[in-house]
Enzyme design. Structure first.
Site, PDB file in Angstrom:
ATOM      1  N   LYS A  61      51.677 113.198  19.192  1.00 54.98           N
ATOM      2  CA  LYS A  61      50.475 113.105  20.033  1.00 54.98           C
ATOM      3  C   LYS A  61      49.723 114.427  19.987  1.00 54.98           C
ATOM      4  O   LYS A  61      50.335 115.506  20.048  1.00 54.98           O
ATOM      5  CB  LYS A  61      50.891 112.779  21.474  1.00 54.98           C
ATOM      6  N   SER A 136      47.530 107.569  28.174  1.00 54.52           N
ATOM      7  CA  SER A 136      46.710 108.284  27.212  1.00 54.52           C
ATOM      8  C   SER A 136      47.283 108.299  25.795  1.00 54.52           C
ATOM      9  O   SER A 136      46.550 108.505  24.841  1.00 54.52           O
ATOM     10  CB  SER A 136      46.493 109.729  27.678  1.00 54.52           C
ATOM     11  N   SER A 160      51.660 107.937  30.667  1.00 56.85           N
ATOM     12  CA  SER A 160      51.063 107.920  29.327  1.00 56.85           C
ATOM     13  C   SER A 160      52.024 107.693  28.171  1.00 56.85           C
ATOM     14  O   SER A 160      51.590 107.570  27.027  1.00 56.85           O
ATOM     15  CB  SER A 160      50.289 109.210  29.074  1.00 56.85           C
TER      16      SER A 160
END
Ligand code: GLN
Length: 469
Positions: A61, A136, A160
């Site tokens: 990420k 997210s 997330s």
């Protein structure tokens, strides 16, 4: 032929060990899958070149700092930022031979539940590209689900990792606060941020957790694990007590298809030998969300103060003096959601309001932690849906921040309490994955893996998106 849609990291490790494939072939297989499917999905913000080695590839990420590889946190304000050092989790992955495939899309500074807040455009859900992948960490979840990586790292402040894993049909762990170093990661809300694994099954998830977890002198909030990570093997749940918190399972926001799939999994727990009982956590669902939306923005307003156009990334060319340069940089560099949170957070922390908002929220946070601790006097794990809904349509919540915030109704309370949570897929509703959430006391990851593995085996969910089979 390597089928990246079905290959697990554990199997990839075996293929490499027995020299049935080379590191280069494996890496190339994922690069080919990325070339084929990522133009549609946009899971990656940056794809790396093969630098050699014989390890398993991994996606990261883009809030996690990678030496020599751009790290944007999904924000324009970091568009040119290339870290000069690796985050501790990256160092640990590399020490295990893992090889970075690329950096995955995220809501700006991990603020969001759909990956639509990325400054670089949204990611699409591999099960249905008209839907969001969650957020997210939608990029990591979509990459794993579409076979663009065998596993990935995400970060979870209020959901997330868990929520995108639910919406994309992955297994995702938000670890106990303090078990994984955040050194080198972009900070959002420091009392909540945790890095954790996203994988295609529970054993891979446990395996990746074992690689990244443990004390790091560079992050003073970390501790050594009280016991080593155990890869789950047993397929029963004998001797385990599973609690079904009413407020988490009967909330009106939960879609009927989601409720049904989770109910079936609760029945399975009984059949697998667990003792299942009802319980109540009256404050958690009601106050978790409002409490989070004071504490997280308060911490974010402080953490994001460092983006001033001097030390990192973007600098506006439009400032006539130093002060104006700061202002223009932040005005032009941040998107709407970080700005909204910086304003809410600054307000909540301001002198006249600190006690009424931030101080009050801290007290409520203590109540939530206590309420969970009480439930764990009677139960080993709590079970509920991860997300009240399956993946929603792109654009359907992006104009309404409150509707978007509700996506995390069920993931936030345990995050506030510092507790670990595991998402596993438990079926389909409207042809889309439903995720169930297992919550345990601090450091109970091995129990979550055991329960998750037993359920996963009994459910037999096919994690490959229907349209890609
Ligand atoms: N969706 C939540 C938020 O917008 C949680 C995000 C996260 O865990 N990073 O803050």
């Amino acid at each position: 032929m390597i089928d990246t849609l079905r290959l697990t990291a554990e199997e990839a490790a075996r293929l490499l060990r027995e020299k049935e494939v080379s590191g280069a072939e494996l890496y190339a297989a994922y690069r080919a899958a990325i070339d084929e499917r990522d133009p549609e999905l946009h899971a990656y913000l940056h794809v790396c070149e093969d630098e050699g080695g014989e390890g398993i590839p991994i996606a990261i990420k883009d809030v996690i700092g990678t030496r020599g590889i751009p790290t944007t946190a999904g924000s324009k304000i970091l568009e040119n930022y290339v870290p000069v050092y690796d985050a501790t989790v990256i160092e640990r992955c590399k020490a295990h031979g893992l090889r970075v495939l690329g950096k995955t899309n995220t809501d700006e500074f991990a603020m969001g539940s759909s990956t639509e807040n990325s400054a670089y455009g949204p990611t699409k859900n591999p099960w249905d590209p008209t839907r969001v992948p969650g957020g997210s960490g939608g990029g990591s979840a979509a990459a794993v689900s579409a076979g663009l990586a065998p596993w990935a790292l995400g970060s979870d402040t209020g959901g997330s990792i868990k929520q995108p894993s639910a919406l994309c049909g992955n297994v995702g762990l938000r670890p106990t606060y303090g078990t994984v170093s955040r050194y080198g990661a972009v900070a959002f809300a420091s009392s909540l941020d945790q890095i954790g694994p996203v994988a295609r099954n529970v054993r891979d998830c446990a395996y990746l957790y074992s690689i990244i977890a443990g004390r790091d002198p560079a992050d003073s909030t970390t501790v050594e694990l009280p016991e080593p990570v155990a890869l789950p093997e047993g397929e029963d749940m004998k001797g385990l007590r599973v609690g079904v918190p009413r407020e988490f399972n009967e909330h009106e926001a939960i879609e009927p298809g989601v409720r049904d799939a989770v109910q079936r999994a609760i029945e399975l727990c009984r059949e697998l030998g667990a003792e299942v009982g009802d319980c109540s956590l009256p404050s958690s669902v009601e106050y978790g969300l409002p409490c989070y939306y004071l504490i997280a923005p308060a911490e974010a307003s402080s953490n994001l103060a460092r983006y001033d156009g001097v030390r990192y990334g973007y600098r506006s060319a439009n400032g006539r003096d130093r002060l104006e340069m700061y202002e223009r940089t932040r005005d032009e560099g941040f998107g709407e959601e970080p700005k909204r949170r910086i304003m809410i957070g600054t307000y909540a922390l301001s002198a006249g309001y600190y006690d009424a908002y931030y101080g009050q929220a801290q007290k409520v946070r203590t109540v939530l932690a206590r309420e969970h601790a009480q439930a764990f006097e009677r139960f080993d794990v709590l079970i509920s849906p991860t997300s009240p809904s399956v993946a929603f349509e792109l654009g359907s919540r992006s104009q309404n921040p409150l509707a978007m915030y509700l996506s995390d109704l069920l993931t936030i309370p345990s995050c506030m309490a510092g507790l670990p949570g595991l998402n596993i897929p438990c079926g389909l509703s409207e042809g889309l994955p439903v995720g169930l959430q297992l919550i345990g006391p601090q450091f109970s990851e091995n129990v979550l893996f055991r329960v998750g593995y037993a359920l996963e085996t009994a459910i037999g969910f096919d994690a490959v998106p229907t349209r890609l089979r």
